[in-house]
Scaffold this motif. Structure first.
Motif, PDB file in Angstrom:
ATOM      1  N   GLY A 258      -8.327   1.060  -5.528  1.00 53.79           N
ATOM      2  CA  GLY A 258      -9.452   0.425  -4.850  1.00 53.79           C
ATOM      3  C   GLY A 258     -10.241   1.453  -4.062  1.00 53.79           C
ATOM      4  N   GLY A 259     -11.167   0.982  -3.243  1.00 54.55           N
ATOM      5  CA  GLY A 259     -11.992   1.896  -2.462  1.00 54.55           C
ATOM      6  C   GLY A 259     -13.046   2.570  -3.322  1.00 54.55           C
ATOM      7  N   ARG A 260     -13.255   3.874  -3.112  1.00 50.10           N
ATOM      8  CA  ARG A 260     -14.298   4.619  -3.826  1.00 50.10           C
ATOM      9  C   ARG A 260     -13.746   5.235  -5.117  1.00 50.10           C
ATOM     10  NH1 ARG A 260     -18.768   5.707  -0.467  1.00 50.10           N
ATOM     11  NH2 ARG A 260     -19.013   3.862   0.842  1.00 50.10           N
ATOM     12  N   TRP A 261     -13.111   4.417  -5.944  1.00 52.25           N
ATOM     13  CA  TRP A 261     -12.543   4.922  -7.199  1.00 52.25           C
ATOM     14  C   TRP A 261     -13.613   5.188  -8.253  1.00 52.25           C
ATOM     15  CZ3 TRP A 261     -13.742   1.990 -11.411  1.00 52.25           C
ATOM     16  CH2 TRP A 261     -14.119   0.664 -11.172  1.00 52.25           C
TER      17      TRP A 261
ATOM     18  N   ASP B  32      -8.029   4.060  -2.636  1.00 48.62           N
ATOM     19  CA  ASP B  32      -6.753   3.411  -2.350  1.00 48.62           C
ATOM     20  C   ASP B  32      -5.887   3.371  -3.605  1.00 48.62           C
ATOM     21  OD1 ASP B  32      -7.604   2.854   0.249  1.00 48.62           O
ATOM     22  OD2 ASP B  32      -8.499   0.945  -0.353  1.00 48.62           O
TER      23      ASP B  32
ATOM     24  N   TYR C 257     -19.321   0.074  -5.140  1.00 44.05           N
ATOM     25  CA  TYR C 257     -19.452  -0.397  -6.521  1.00 44.05           C
ATOM     26  C   TYR C 257     -20.813  -1.037  -6.787  1.00 44.05           C
ATOM     27  CZ  TYR C 257     -18.378  -2.812 -10.891  1.00 44.05           C
ATOM     28  OH  TYR C 257     -18.400  -3.259 -12.193  1.00 44.05           O
TER      29      TYR C 257
ATOM     30  N   THR D 151      -6.988  -1.725 -12.549  1.00 42.27           N
ATOM     31  CA  THR D 151      -5.649  -1.331 -12.976  1.00 42.27           C
ATOM     32  C   THR D 151      -5.742  -0.005 -13.715  1.00 42.27           C
ATOM     33  OG1 THR D 151      -5.008  -3.650 -13.219  1.00 42.27           O
ATOM     34  CG2 THR D 151      -3.628  -2.014 -14.309  1.00 42.27           C
TER      35      THR D 151
ATOM     36  N   TYR E 145      -2.635  -0.330  -9.008  1.00 46.81           N
ATOM     37  CA  TYR E 145      -3.997  -0.708  -8.654  1.00 46.81           C
ATOM     38  C   TYR E 145      -4.687   0.431  -7.904  1.00 46.81           C
ATOM     39  CZ  TYR E 145      -2.579  -5.570  -9.576  1.00 46.81           C
ATOM     40  OH  TYR E 145      -2.126  -6.731 -10.150  1.00 46.81           O
TER      41      TYR E 145
ATOM     42  N   ARG F 273       0.837  -1.195   0.000  1.00 45.15           N
ATOM     43  CA  ARG F 273       0.000   0.000   0.000  1.00 45.15           C
ATOM     44  C   ARG F 273       0.875   1.248   0.000  1.00 45.15           C
ATOM     45  NH1 ARG F 273      -5.254   0.255   0.784  1.00 45.15           N
ATOM     46  NH2 ARG F 273      -5.257  -1.900   1.467  1.00 45.15           N
TER      47      ARG F 273
ATOM     48  N   GLY G 235     -12.458  -6.018  -6.361  1.00 42.98           N
ATOM     49  CA  GLY G 235     -12.799  -4.637  -6.067  1.00 42.98           C
ATOM     50  C   GLY G 235     -11.784  -3.619  -6.541  1.00 42.98           C
ATOM     51  N   TYR G 236     -10.666  -4.071  -7.086  1.00 43.35           N
ATOM     52  CA  TYR G 236      -9.622  -3.161  -7.563  1.00 43.35           C
ATOM     53  C   TYR G 236      -9.637  -3.100  -9.089  1.00 43.35           C
ATOM     54  CZ  TYR G 236      -7.454  -2.734  -2.962  1.00 43.35           C
ATOM     55  OH  TYR G 236      -7.210  -2.447  -1.648  1.00 43.35           O
TER      56      TYR G 236
ATOM     57  N   LEU H 174     -14.558  -4.633 -14.239  1.00 35.13           N
ATOM     58  CA  LEU H 174     -13.386  -4.757 -13.377  1.00 35.13           C
ATOM     59  C   LEU H 174     -12.298  -5.614 -14.006  1.00 35.13           C
ATOM     60  CD1 LEU H 174     -15.166  -5.334  -9.935  1.00 35.13           C
ATOM     61  CD2 LEU H 174     -14.270  -3.190 -10.848  1.00 35.13           C
TER      62      LEU H 174
END
Length: 286
Positions: free
Chosen positions: A217-220, A94, A227, A113, A215, A4, A110-111, A238
């Motif tokens: 993640g989160g509220r992207w 993230d 999501y 690229t 990568y 991270r 959930g991630y 995704l």
């Protein structure tokens, strides 16, 4: 393992990794000092070997192999910290540096690229609602588009909104561009103008984005919704998949077609992506 991004890392100076000199996002473009190392992967117990500067098309153990999977990333935690600060990426998004054995097309649940280059081309996080809808219609994950596709998508949206005070209908965009699969890059797609170049000023070649992946993640996707709560018409794929390719312009209403032709009559400077793309332009329409 995923590393991270460090939230308090320094954003000044340069950091060398695998023969690349990395500048802050606002600095000079990354210059390759040497070719990245060869990439050897094991997929479904099959050893897959390819030079990182070559494209790959095919299957390994019955699963798709994408050309971007053979490109190692040079992104570091410090670089992602600088990216967050310059492009004002919220803390609930993230930003993650891939681990040594991670590849772009297979990622944690959930991630997604992304490439650093996308942000220089107008992308912002969370995703602009028009990009959410467009990627859903195109049926591709964000990293399946090269840097120029983001320049074109965002520039067309801003140009249409500027002249007609309305959002660009997707079918109108399909009258400006067609989407093709890249013949030498498995899993990638690009836009080609129906009547020559529409958005001007795009680089002829921009391959460094393949070495700048990471990568997110989160509220992207949406700043206020997870999501699964985002409307289905705005859910960005995704995982890598076969995109929606069209080679003929679909039928549109005469009034919409007249607007398309009016934009084609604009001068090259008025359609230049450098003058259209800016974070402030996107924020005006968020």
């Amino acid at each position: 393992m995923l590393e991270r991004a460090a939230s308090q890392a320094s954003t000044s100076g340069r950091e060398n990794s695998q023969g690349y000199e990395i500048s802050a996002p606002s600095g000079e473009p990354i210059q390759a000092c040497q070719r990245p190392p060869n990439r050897v992967m094991r997929i479904n117990d099959q050893r897959v070997y390819r030079r990182a500067d070559q494209e790959m098309v095919g299957l390994a153990g019955g699963r798709p192999v994408y050309s971007i999977d053979y490109f190692t990333t040079v992104v570091t935690p410090r670089y992602l910290t600088a990216l967050r600060e310059e492009f004002r990426i919220p803390d609930d998004v993230d930003l993650v540096v891939p681990g040594e054995n991670d590849i772009p097309s297979r990622l944690p649940p959930g991630y997604i690229t992304l490439s650093v280059e996308y942000f220089r081309d107008g992308l912002c996080l969370p995703f602009h609602h028009y990009l959410r809808q467009a990627l859903h219609r195109l049926n591709v994950a964000p990293a399946q588009l090269n840097a120029n596709t983001y320049r074109i998508l965002i520039s067309c949206f801003i140009l249409w909104t500027k002249h007609f005070a309305a959002e660009l209908p997707f079918r109108a965009f399909q009258n400006l561009y067609k989407m093709n699969s890249a013949p030498s890059s498995s899993g990638f797609y690009y836009f080609q103008g129906f009547k020559g170049t529409f958005i001007t000023g795009c680089p002829d070649s921009d391959k460094q984005f393949k070495h700048l992946w990471f990568y997110a993640g989160g509220r992207w996707l949406h700043g206020h919704l997870p999501y699964n709560d985002v409307p289905p018409s705005e859910r960005v794929p995704l995982v890598f998949r076969r995109g929606y390719v069209w080679t003929r312009a679909p039928h549109i209403q005469e009034m919409t077609l007249a607007k398309v032709e009016a934009l084609r009559e604009l001068s090259d400077p008025e359609r230049n992506q450098q003058g259209l793309l800016s974070r402030s332009s996107l924020e005006e329409h968020s």
